[in-house]
Write a protein that holds these residues in place. Sequence first.
Motif, short mmCIF file in Angstrom:
data_model
loop_
_atom_site.label_atom_id
_atom_site.label_comp_id
_atom_site.label_asym_id
_atom_site.label_seq_id
_atom_site.Cartn_x
_atom_site.Cartn_y
_atom_site.Cartn_z
N UNK A 1 -2.56 1.90 -11.79
CA UNK A 1 -1.80 1.08 -10.84
C UNK A 1 -1.82 -0.38 -11.27
N UNK B 1 2.48 7.72 4.86
CA UNK B 1 3.87 7.28 5.01
C UNK B 1 4.26 7.43 6.48
N UNK C 1 -2.82 4.38 4.01
CA UNK C 1 -1.49 4.34 3.39
C UNK C 1 -0.73 5.65 3.50
N UNK D 1 1.76 1.84 -3.59
CA UNK D 1 0.58 2.29 -4.34
C UNK D 1 0.25 3.75 -4.03
N UNK D 2 0.33 4.11 -2.75
CA UNK D 2 0.03 5.49 -2.37
C UNK D 2 1.02 6.43 -3.05
N UNK D 3 2.30 6.05 -3.03
CA UNK D 3 3.32 6.91 -3.62
C UNK D 3 3.12 7.02 -5.14
N UNK D 4 2.89 5.88 -5.79
CA UNK D 4 2.70 5.91 -7.24
C UNK D 4 1.44 6.70 -7.61
N UNK D 5 0.40 6.58 -6.78
CA UNK D 5 -0.86 7.27 -7.10
C UNK D 5 -0.69 8.78 -6.99
N UNK D 6 0.34 9.23 -6.28
CA UNK D 6 0.62 10.67 -6.21
C UNK D 6 1.48 11.13 -7.38
N UNK E 1 4.59 9.90 -8.07
CA UNK E 1 6.03 9.64 -7.90
C UNK E 1 6.43 8.50 -8.83
N UNK F 1 0.82 -1.21 0.00
CA UNK F 1 0.00 0.00 0.00
C UNK F 1 0.86 1.27 0.00
N UNK F 2 2.05 1.18 0.58
CA UNK F 2 2.95 2.33 0.59
C UNK F 2 3.37 2.69 -0.83
N UNK G 1 -6.48 4.30 -12.33
CA UNK G 1 -5.34 5.08 -11.86
C UNK G 1 -4.01 4.55 -12.41
N UNK H 1 6.89 7.09 8.24
CA UNK H 1 8.17 7.67 8.66
C UNK H 1 8.20 9.19 8.44
N UNK I 1 11.94 3.38 5.13
CA UNK I 1 11.23 2.49 6.06
C UNK I 1 11.94 1.15 6.19
N UNK J 1 -7.22 5.33 -0.08
CA UNK J 1 -7.26 3.89 0.13
C UNK J 1 -7.98 3.52 1.42
N UNK K 1 -1.28 9.47 -13.29
CA UNK K 1 -1.51 9.29 -11.86
C UNK K 1 -1.46 10.60 -11.10
N UNK L 1 7.23 15.90 -7.51
CA UNK L 1 6.48 15.72 -8.75
C UNK L 1 6.08 17.07 -9.35
N UNK M 1 12.27 7.65 -1.50
CA UNK M 1 11.68 8.48 -0.45
C UNK M 1 10.69 7.74 0.44
N UNK M 2 10.17 6.62 -0.04
CA UNK M 2 9.11 5.95 0.73
C UNK M 2 9.56 4.56 1.21
#
Lengths: 218, 242
Positions: B50, B89, B87, A121-126, A128, A118-119, B48, B91, A141, B83, B76, B105, A136-137
């Motif tokens: 994905x 981040x 999700x 997916x969240x990054x790609x959906x933004x 990145x 999910x990390x 999207x 950190x 971690x 989600x 995207x 971006x 960065x993600x």
Amino acid sequence: MGGTFQVIREAMPQLLQGLSITLEISVIGLLLGGILGILFGLMRSSNNAVLKGIATVYVELIRGTPMMVQAIWLYFALPQIVGFYFSTLQASIIAITINAGAYIAEIVRSGVQSIDKGQVEAARSLGLTGGQTMRYVVLPQAFRRIIPPLVNQFAISLKDTSILSVIGAGEVMRVGQIIVANNFKALQIYSTVAILYLIIVEIISIISQRLERRMRVD
Amino acid sequence: MIEVQNLHKRFGTLEVLKGVSMTVEDGEVVCLIGASGGGKSTLLRCINGLESFQEGDIIIDGVHLADPKTDLNAVRREIGMVFQHFNLFPHLRVRENITLALRKVRHLSADEANEEAMRQLQRVGLAEKIDAYPSQLSGGQQQRVAIARALAMHPKAMLFDEPTSALDPEMVGEVLGVMRELAAEGMTMVVVTHEMGFARTVADRILFIHDGVILEEGPPEAIFDHPREVRTREFLSKVLNV
Ligand SMILES: Nc1ncnc2c1ncn2[C@@H]1O[C@H](COP(=O)(O)OP(=O)(O)O)[C@@H](O)[C@H]1O
Ligand SMILES: [Mg+2]
């Protein structure tokens, strides 16, 4: 018993000299192995079949053969291909490097894979890119989870250097063997060698526990 | 405008989407409902970029996702996604969660990105949490931050995949509230949800998805009050009686 301490005291300067070579081989080997391991670990996690294949062959080859065979092969067999010899120290550092590299590659790969999909997916959906997502993600971690097993690998590599006594790199195990060959005090000398390893490994393990505790607080 | 044309998606031999066609007009709110395993998440993830697909096409403002030359990263960044499990981040602080993509971006300066983060957090009512870590927030707050993170990119459309399913009941309202406001502001939205009250009052159109196909679609009153299909009736009686 007085004799025992006398024997150990006389051997100590040589043993400590050997220990410093042991540390030199392990530290350099682990640093270079760390670079190699991160590189191959990322290759193993990638979607590129060629990169993945190369990394997998490397990891399997190293993990599937004993380090003693690797060290002997590097020192005695490789020269017949490349036409020059490594010094025993060079061969030792290379052996530890490629060995630690393979195990660290696995540590890195499992660290990367342990990060929730999910990390990504969240990054790609933004928007990145794959590389940015990694940098960065995922890696920041994964890095936290990787540190304790990495420190553990340092202890393993350090102990593995004793195997390099077969090519005579002058590390502490080899020094012990030479001393015993002269004075026949196997019990005293090898016990001392064992204790020296134990002390270093314990120090590493204490550092590792501290790190792990700090990671958990974060 | 989002146009899905005869979309087929297979995982190995398992066909998950079996020829889905749908259109979402600008400013429209479309809710996808249907039993688990029907392919709702897969459909959103295809829209999207994905998830790849085998047949058909998805066209977003004239850009064809089936065209191998299409830059999916560019697609995207114009579409926000929220989600089920937030999700965020873990950190990064709330601020960096939002500014990361703005910096990397959109290439905004640090100041511009910070201002945008603040603006979006105010919009979801969480300005005071800007320096918190996700783990310090409740589920409802985390989801609102996730919405703010997506909105900061100024997307053309927002996709929501069961945004309240992982929340404790008392936190569902705050997230749906934010989504209601978004809809009222004219955001184009595709929402997978089991919140039938929300679907009925906010959606312009409901799509009922079953086993990889859109079995029935129409305005909320038609679907909820006069469902034509047996499957739709069965599904509604189940979710409305829990
Ligand atoms: N990555 C995947 N690999 C294989 N099968 C998958 C994958 N993702 C989803 N599926 C399968 O696709 C079907 C539809 O899943 P999904 O789109 O998540 O449905 P829904 O969101 O409606 O519950 C399910 O049978 C699911 O097991
Ligand atoms: Mg789903």
